[in-house]
Design a protein around this motif. Structure first.
Motif, PDB file in Angstrom:
ATOM      1  N   LEU A  14      17.381   5.035   3.755  1.00  0.00           N
ATOM      2  CA  LEU A  14      17.189   3.726   4.484  1.00  0.00           C
ATOM      3  C   LEU A  14      15.706   3.057   4.148  1.00  0.00           C
ATOM      4  O   LEU A  14      15.405   2.182   3.993  1.00  0.00           O
ATOM      5  CB  LEU A  14      17.600   3.691   5.694  1.00  0.00           C
ATOM      6  CG  LEU A  14      17.641   2.435   6.612  1.00  0.00           C
ATOM      7  CD1 LEU A  14      18.483   1.529   5.843  1.00  0.00           C
ATOM      8  CD2 LEU A  14      17.907   2.699   8.052  1.00  0.00           C
ATOM      9  N   ILE A  15      14.911   4.358   4.497  1.00  0.00           N
ATOM     10  CA  ILE A  15      13.525   4.050   4.521  1.00  0.00           C
ATOM     11  C   ILE A  15      13.032   3.633   3.085  1.00  0.00           C
ATOM     12  O   ILE A  15      12.054   2.496   2.932  1.00  0.00           O
ATOM     13  CB  ILE A  15      12.477   5.454   4.919  1.00  0.00           C
ATOM     14  CG1 ILE A  15      13.036   5.381   6.395  1.00  0.00           C
ATOM     15  CG2 ILE A  15      11.131   5.033   4.736  1.00  0.00           C
ATOM     16  CD1 ILE A  15      12.485   6.740   6.955  1.00  0.00           C
ATOM     17  N   LEU A  16      13.307   4.286   2.103  1.00  0.00           N
ATOM     18  CA  LEU A  16      13.047   3.954   0.550  1.00  0.00           C
ATOM     19  C   LEU A  16      13.447   2.570   0.134  1.00  0.00           C
ATOM     20  O   LEU A  16      13.073   1.724  -0.384  1.00  0.00           O
ATOM     21  CB  LEU A  16      13.670   5.070  -0.371  1.00  0.00           C
ATOM     22  CG  LEU A  16      13.116   6.125  -0.118  1.00  0.00           C
ATOM     23  CD1 LEU A  16      13.691   7.395  -1.270  1.00  0.00           C
ATOM     24  CD2 LEU A  16      11.574   6.118  -0.688  1.00  0.00           C
ATOM     25  N   LEU A  17      14.676   2.310   0.763  1.00  0.00           N
ATOM     26  CA  LEU A  17      15.258   0.996   0.470  1.00  0.00           C
ATOM     27  C   LEU A  17      14.427  -0.205   1.202  1.00  0.00           C
ATOM     28  O   LEU A  17      13.796  -1.032   0.635  1.00  0.00           O
ATOM     29  CB  LEU A  17      16.649   0.761   0.907  1.00  0.00           C
ATOM     30  CG  LEU A  17      17.444  -0.596   0.768  1.00  0.00           C
ATOM     31  CD1 LEU A  17      17.505  -0.841  -0.718  1.00  0.00           C
ATOM     32  CD2 LEU A  17      18.825  -0.702   1.630  1.00  0.00           C
ATOM     33  N   ALA A  18      14.038   0.047   2.304  1.00  0.00           N
ATOM     34  CA  ALA A  18      13.515  -0.967   3.039  1.00  0.00           C
ATOM     35  C   ALA A  18      11.947  -1.087   2.571  1.00  0.00           C
ATOM     36  O   ALA A  18      11.411  -2.136   2.415  1.00  0.00           O
ATOM     37  CB  ALA A  18      13.100  -0.432   4.802  1.00  0.00           C
ATOM     38  N   GLU A  19      11.169   0.079   2.203  1.00  0.00           N
ATOM     39  CA  GLU A  19       9.999  -0.106   1.225  1.00  0.00           C
ATOM     40  C   GLU A  19      10.149  -0.549  -0.013  1.00  0.00           C
ATOM     41  O   GLU A  19       9.321  -1.502  -0.299  1.00  0.00           O
ATOM     42  CB  GLU A  19       9.746   1.502   0.909  1.00  0.00           C
ATOM     43  CG  GLU A  19       8.259   1.344   0.105  1.00  0.00           C
ATOM     44  CD  GLU A  19       7.235   1.147   1.218  1.00  0.00           C
ATOM     45  OE1 GLU A  19       6.286   0.553   0.641  1.00  0.00           O
ATOM     46  OE2 GLU A  19       6.980   1.126   2.299  1.00  0.00           O
ATOM     47  N   TRP A  20      11.299  -0.672  -0.791  1.00  0.00           N
ATOM     48  CA  TRP A  20      11.374  -1.421  -1.777  1.00  0.00           C
ATOM     49  C   TRP A  20      11.665  -2.727  -1.732  1.00  0.00           C
ATOM     50  O   TRP A  20      10.938  -3.744  -2.431  1.00  0.00           O
ATOM     51  CB  TRP A  20      12.512  -0.864  -2.422  1.00  0.00           C
ATOM     52  CG  TRP A  20      12.936  -1.348  -3.740  1.00  0.00           C
ATOM     53  CD1 TRP A  20      12.443  -1.476  -5.135  1.00  0.00           C
ATOM     54  CD2 TRP A  20      14.189  -2.412  -4.181  1.00  0.00           C
ATOM     55  NE1 TRP A  20      12.891  -2.113  -5.984  1.00  0.00           N
ATOM     56  CE2 TRP A  20      14.148  -2.791  -5.483  1.00  0.00           C
ATOM     57  CE3 TRP A  20      15.114  -2.790  -3.442  1.00  0.00           C
ATOM     58  CZ2 TRP A  20      15.072  -4.139  -5.821  1.00  0.00           C
ATOM     59  CZ3 TRP A  20      16.123  -3.825  -3.771  1.00  0.00           C
ATOM     60  CH2 TRP A  20      15.915  -4.206  -5.169  1.00  0.00           C
ATOM     61  N   LEU A  21      12.219  -3.305  -0.584  1.00  0.00           N
ATOM     62  CA  LEU A  21      12.558  -4.573  -0.392  1.00  0.00           C
ATOM     63  C   LEU A  21      11.149  -5.246   0.160  1.00  0.00           C
ATOM     64  O   LEU A  21      10.761  -6.446  -0.221  1.00  0.00           O
ATOM     65  CB  LEU A  21      13.530  -4.737   0.861  1.00  0.00           C
ATOM     66  CG  LEU A  21      15.136  -4.597   0.372  1.00  0.00           C
ATOM     67  CD1 LEU A  21      15.880  -4.704   1.579  1.00  0.00           C
ATOM     68  CD2 LEU A  21      15.504  -5.533  -0.586  1.00  0.00           C
ATOM     69  N   THR A  22      10.439  -4.714   0.994  1.00  0.00           N
ATOM     70  CA  THR A  22       9.084  -5.092   1.413  1.00  0.00           C
ATOM     71  C   THR A  22       8.109  -5.117   0.367  1.00  0.00           C
ATOM     72  O   THR A  22       7.533  -6.144   0.173  1.00  0.00           O
ATOM     73  CB  THR A  22       8.576  -4.331   2.719  1.00  0.00           C
ATOM     74  OG1 THR A  22       8.530  -2.803   2.294  1.00  0.00           O
ATOM     75  CG2 THR A  22       9.348  -4.390   3.877  1.00  0.00           C
ATOM     76  N   GLN A  23       8.269  -4.352  -0.478  1.00  0.00           N
ATOM     77  CA  GLN A  23       7.312  -4.196  -1.569  1.00  0.00           C
ATOM     78  C   GLN A  23       7.528  -5.492  -2.598  1.00  0.00           C
ATOM     79  O   GLN A  23       6.393  -6.157  -3.160  1.00  0.00           O
ATOM     80  CB  GLN A  23       7.193  -3.082  -2.530  1.00  0.00           C
ATOM     81  CG  GLN A  23       6.592  -1.798  -1.973  1.00  0.00           C
ATOM     82  CD  GLN A  23       5.264  -2.113  -1.844  1.00  0.00           C
ATOM     83  OE1 GLN A  23       4.569  -2.664  -2.746  1.00  0.00           O
ATOM     84  NE2 GLN A  23       4.575  -1.880  -0.666  1.00  0.00           N
ATOM     85  N   GLY A  24       9.032  -5.617  -2.853  1.00  0.00           N
ATOM     86  CA  GLY A  24       9.236  -6.926  -3.455  1.00  0.00           C
ATOM     87  C   GLY A  24       8.817  -8.310  -3.016  1.00  0.00           C
ATOM     88  O   GLY A  24       8.481  -9.022  -3.626  1.00  0.00           O
ATOM     89  N   TYR A  25       9.204  -8.590  -1.561  1.00  0.00           N
ATOM     90  CA  TYR A  25       8.672  -9.851  -0.900  1.00  0.00           C
ATOM     91  C   TYR A  25       7.150  -9.723  -0.976  1.00  0.00           C
ATOM     92  O   TYR A  25       6.513 -10.856  -1.208  1.00  0.00           O
ATOM     93  CB  TYR A  25       9.147  -9.649   0.444  1.00  0.00           C
ATOM     94  CG  TYR A  25       8.855 -10.868   1.162  1.00  0.00           C
ATOM     95  CD1 TYR A  25       9.619 -12.102   0.874  1.00  0.00           C
ATOM     96  CD2 TYR A  25       7.786 -11.011   2.222  1.00  0.00           C
ATOM     97  CE1 TYR A  25       9.263 -13.222   1.883  1.00  0.00           C
ATOM     98  CE2 TYR A  25       7.347 -12.150   2.726  1.00  0.00           C
ATOM     99  CZ  TYR A  25       7.920 -13.367   2.603  1.00  0.00           C
ATOM    100  OH  TYR A  25       8.026 -14.485   3.017  1.00  0.00           O
TER     101      TYR A  25
END
Length: 129
Positions: A14-25
């Motif tokens: 979940l943390i890695l997914l959130a990091e990936w999403l915020t990096q993209g945005y």
């Protein structure tokens, strides 16, 4: 024991997914602002640039930044975001005072600050350690 391992793995994912999403945005938002600032710089450097058009372009950039800043402020340092906001206001001030050439250094500094934030927030080993 199995239950704790599943929960731990789920949290890490979940943390890695959130990091990936915020990096993209973050990358998308800053790329859009950088493109607009670069276009503004090119327009300023043109000898026949209309000051009214430059002011309108800067206002559009400021509005775009405000909308992006609202979401970015959830997970980025407010101090860093405020630096970009300050540079946009300075650029707008120079353009309104009919000194478009004086806005170039502040424009460059704004682009540098954006690049610095992107580098600082990138998911890299040197930023983790």
């Amino acid at each position: 024991m199995k239950k704790e391992a599943i929960i731990t793995i789920s949290i890490v994912l979940l943390i890695l997914l959130a990091e990936w999403l915020t990096q993209g945005y973050t990358h998308k938002a800053f790329a859009e602002i950088e493109d607009n600032l670069t276009q503004l710089k090119e327009e300023i450097l043109q000898t026949n640039a209309n000051s009214e058009q430059l002011i309108n372009k800067t206002e559009q950039i400021a509005e775009l930044w405000e909308s992006k800043q609202e979401n970015l402020s959830y997970y980025l340092e407010h101090n860093e975001l405020e630096k970009v906001n300050t540079q946009i206001v300075l650029i707008k001030g120079y353009l309104e005072s009919d000194s478009p050439q004086d806005a170039i250094p502040d424009l460059e500094e704004g682009l540098y600050i954006i690049e610095h934030i992107k580098e600082k927030e990138a998911f890299k080993l040197k930023n983790i350690l």
